[in-house]
Design a protein around this motif. Structure first.
Motif, short mmCIF file in Angstrom:
data_model
loop_
_atom_site.label_atom_id
_atom_site.label_comp_id
_atom_site.label_asym_id
_atom_site.label_seq_id
_atom_site.Cartn_x
_atom_site.Cartn_y
_atom_site.Cartn_z
N LYS A 271 -2.40 -8.84 4.03
CA LYS A 271 -2.98 -8.81 5.38
C LYS A 271 -4.18 -9.75 5.43
O LYS A 271 -4.05 -10.94 5.71
N ILE B 13 -9.79 1.47 6.89
CA ILE B 13 -9.73 0.99 8.29
C ILE B 13 -8.46 1.59 8.88
O ILE B 13 -7.38 1.40 8.34
N ASP C 74 -8.30 6.77 5.22
CA ASP C 74 -8.13 5.34 5.51
C ASP C 74 -9.48 4.64 5.50
O ASP C 74 -10.45 5.19 6.03
N ALA D 275 0.82 -1.21 0.00
CA ALA D 275 0.00 0.00 0.00
C ALA D 275 0.86 1.26 0.00
O ALA D 275 0.46 2.29 -0.57
N ALA E 78 -5.34 -0.21 3.16
CA ALA E 78 -4.31 -1.21 3.50
C ALA E 78 -4.90 -2.40 4.25
O ALA E 78 -4.51 -3.54 4.03
N TYR F 152 -1.71 6.68 8.64
CA TYR F 152 -0.54 5.83 8.85
C TYR F 152 0.71 6.64 8.57
O TYR F 152 0.80 7.32 7.54
N CYS G 112 2.41 6.89 5.15
CA CYS G 112 1.60 7.54 4.11
C CYS G 112 1.53 9.05 4.35
O CYS G 112 1.54 9.84 3.40
C1 LIG Z 1 -3.52 2.36 7.02
C2 LIG Z 1 -2.24 1.82 6.47
N1 LIG Z 1 -1.76 2.32 5.33
C3 LIG Z 1 -0.64 1.85 4.78
C4 LIG Z 1 0.06 0.84 5.37
C5 LIG Z 1 1.32 0.39 4.73
O1 LIG Z 1 1.29 -0.94 4.35
P1 LIG Z 1 2.58 -1.56 3.69
O2 LIG Z 1 3.65 -1.55 4.72
O3 LIG Z 1 2.18 -2.93 3.31
O4 LIG Z 1 2.92 -0.71 2.53
C6 LIG Z 1 -0.39 0.28 6.56
C7 LIG Z 1 0.35 -0.81 7.20
O5 LIG Z 1 -0.08 -1.46 8.09
C8 LIG Z 1 -1.58 0.79 7.13
O6 LIG Z 1 -2.04 0.33 8.28
#
Ligand SMILES: Cc1ncc(COP(=O)(O)O)c(C=O)c1O
Length: 399
Positions: free
Chosen positions: A213, A160, A158, A81, A189, A107, A110
């Motif tokens: 996930k 979730i 987001d 993501a 994500a 997150y 992001c």
């Molecule tokens: C809301 C959200 N966005 C993005 C990510 C990033 O995921 P990834 O590390 O797989 O890129 C996460 C990771 O848990 C997340 O919880």
């Protein structure tokens, strides 16, 4: 007694694993499917990566599109993501004074992408403060809309939330922002496999989601969906051959994303196996798996809230397969060393063999425990977590 379903996974039985949410856990059957793809790749690397892969990706993408209720044309695989968010945000042509909207439940990685893109363009990141604890979803929508201005270019919302495990009402948010002419990038994500998705109906400007996930695909499997009118301006986080090399019968969007340089594509190719495996676990397929996990998360939360004497921070309707609770006062006192793992999370793992994330969130920052509910979990796991938390908090203030 652990759940007998744990045999589907390779998880260490000596650890109470309540953190499916961070990185998932891939079932044996899906890893076997991936191993077959790998063996095929290594038998004839050039045949596989050069000549076979484009059609294999198309086939996996079709299966994923069915699962997401989307058109395959609007879908590409990405590694995770974070890569999906990078592609969207770094493709924007921002002007000084533009605003990128997010929430205080987003997150960190992001948020960093937003901040980096904003700082390069002289734009800024605006953070909507969504209350937590909260009564109902209208508070989420109101907080986001209150942060909209005429300069808002994109909202990253987001589906979730990571620190608080809330299911945001994304359909209502997307429509409300659209009414202001604002594009939404949904950071999903945690959503695929945890909540039902119908991307063809939701139709935000962009949606990215992880498959490692809750779909239980191997790590490295994620997707980016883009509305057709936004695809031409999108560039992947890694620009490669597809920028100037068109393949007959495929769109420029697919050309640009399907070959991000040489990497192991077997996680993407194993997505159909993961979707099929999840569908076969219970007679009611994915719906039954999602519902069971959601009910387990809610009942675990009630059990733990009673044991820890905490109030529920949101109604059950805003939960999917994870939930959070505030930790007892004694565990709020432990110092936090930035850049290190939270000491409460560490002690739960090293002293009590419970793997669960402890999140510091809010102003002032307070510690929450975020527990996941996957088919391999059972009520005993949450009892073990409750007892471990009580023992840690008693140890913190003996007598
Ligand atoms: C809301 C959200 N966005 C993005 C990510 C990033 O995921 P990834 O590390 O797989 O890129 C996460 C990771 O848990 C997340 O919880």
């Amino acid at each position: 007694m652990p759940s007998p379903l744990i045999d589907h996974w390779m998880l260490d039985p000596s650890v109470v694993f309540l953190n499916h949410g961070s990185f998932g856990a891939c079932p044996r059957a899906v890893l076997e499917a991936q191993a077959e793809w790998r063996a095929r790749m290594e038998r004839q690397p050039v045949q596989f990566l050069w000549r076979d892969l484009p059609d294999l990706i198309d086939n996996a993408r079709e299966k994923l599109a069915d699962f997401l209720k989307a058109e395959a044309d609007d879908l590409v695989f990405v590694a995770n993501a974070t890569a999906g968010v990078n592609a969207v945000v770094r493709s924007l042509r921002l002007s000084p004074g533009d605003e990128l909207l997010t929430t205080d439940h987003d997150y960190n990685a992001c948020r960093n992408v937003l901040a980096e893109a904003a700082s390069r363009a002289g734009a800024k990141v605006v953070v909507a403060k969504v209350p937590f604890p909260l009564r109902d979803e209208t508070q989420i929508i109101e907080a986001i809309l209150a942060a909209v201005t005429p300069r808002t270019r994109l909202a990253m919302i987001d589906h979730i939330t990571s620190p608080t495990a809330l299911v945001f009402p994304v359909a209502k948010i997307v429509r409300a922002l659209e009414a202001h002419g604002i594009d939404t990038l949904v950071d999903g994500a945690h959503a695929p496999g945890a909540v039902p998705l119908h991307l063809g109906l939701l139709r935000p400007a962009y949606y990215t989601g992880n498959l490692h996930k809750w779909v239980c695909a191997p790590k490295g499997a994620a997707f980016l969906w883009a509305r057709p009118d936004r695809q031409d301006a999108l560039r992947p986080a890694i620009v490669s051959h597809g920028e100037n090399t068109r393949r007959p019968g495929r769109t420029p969007f697919h050309d640009r994303f399907d070959w991000p340089g040489t990497l192991d594509p077997t996680a993407w190719l194993s997505v159909p196996a993961a979707i099929q495996w999840g569908a076969s676990l219970f007679p009611g397929g994915w719906e039954e798996l999602r519902d069971r996990n959601r009910h387990l998360a809610s009942s675990a939360r009630a059990l733990l809230a009673g044991r820890l004497n905490q109030t529920l921070p949101c109604p059950n309707e805003l939960l999917a397969s994870m939930a959070t609770l505030l930790l007892p006062a004694a565990l709020q006192q432990l110092p936090f060393d930035p850049g290190r793992f939270d000491p409460v999370q560490m002690r739960l793992h090293t002293e009590h063999s419970v793997e669960v994330p402890v999140v510091r969130w809010g102003e002032p920052k307070r510690r929450y425990v975020r527990f996941s509910a996957q088919a391999y979990n059972c009520t005993e796991d949450y009892r073990a977590l409750g007892e471990a938390i009580i023992r840690l908090s008693n140890g913190q203030h003996p007598g």
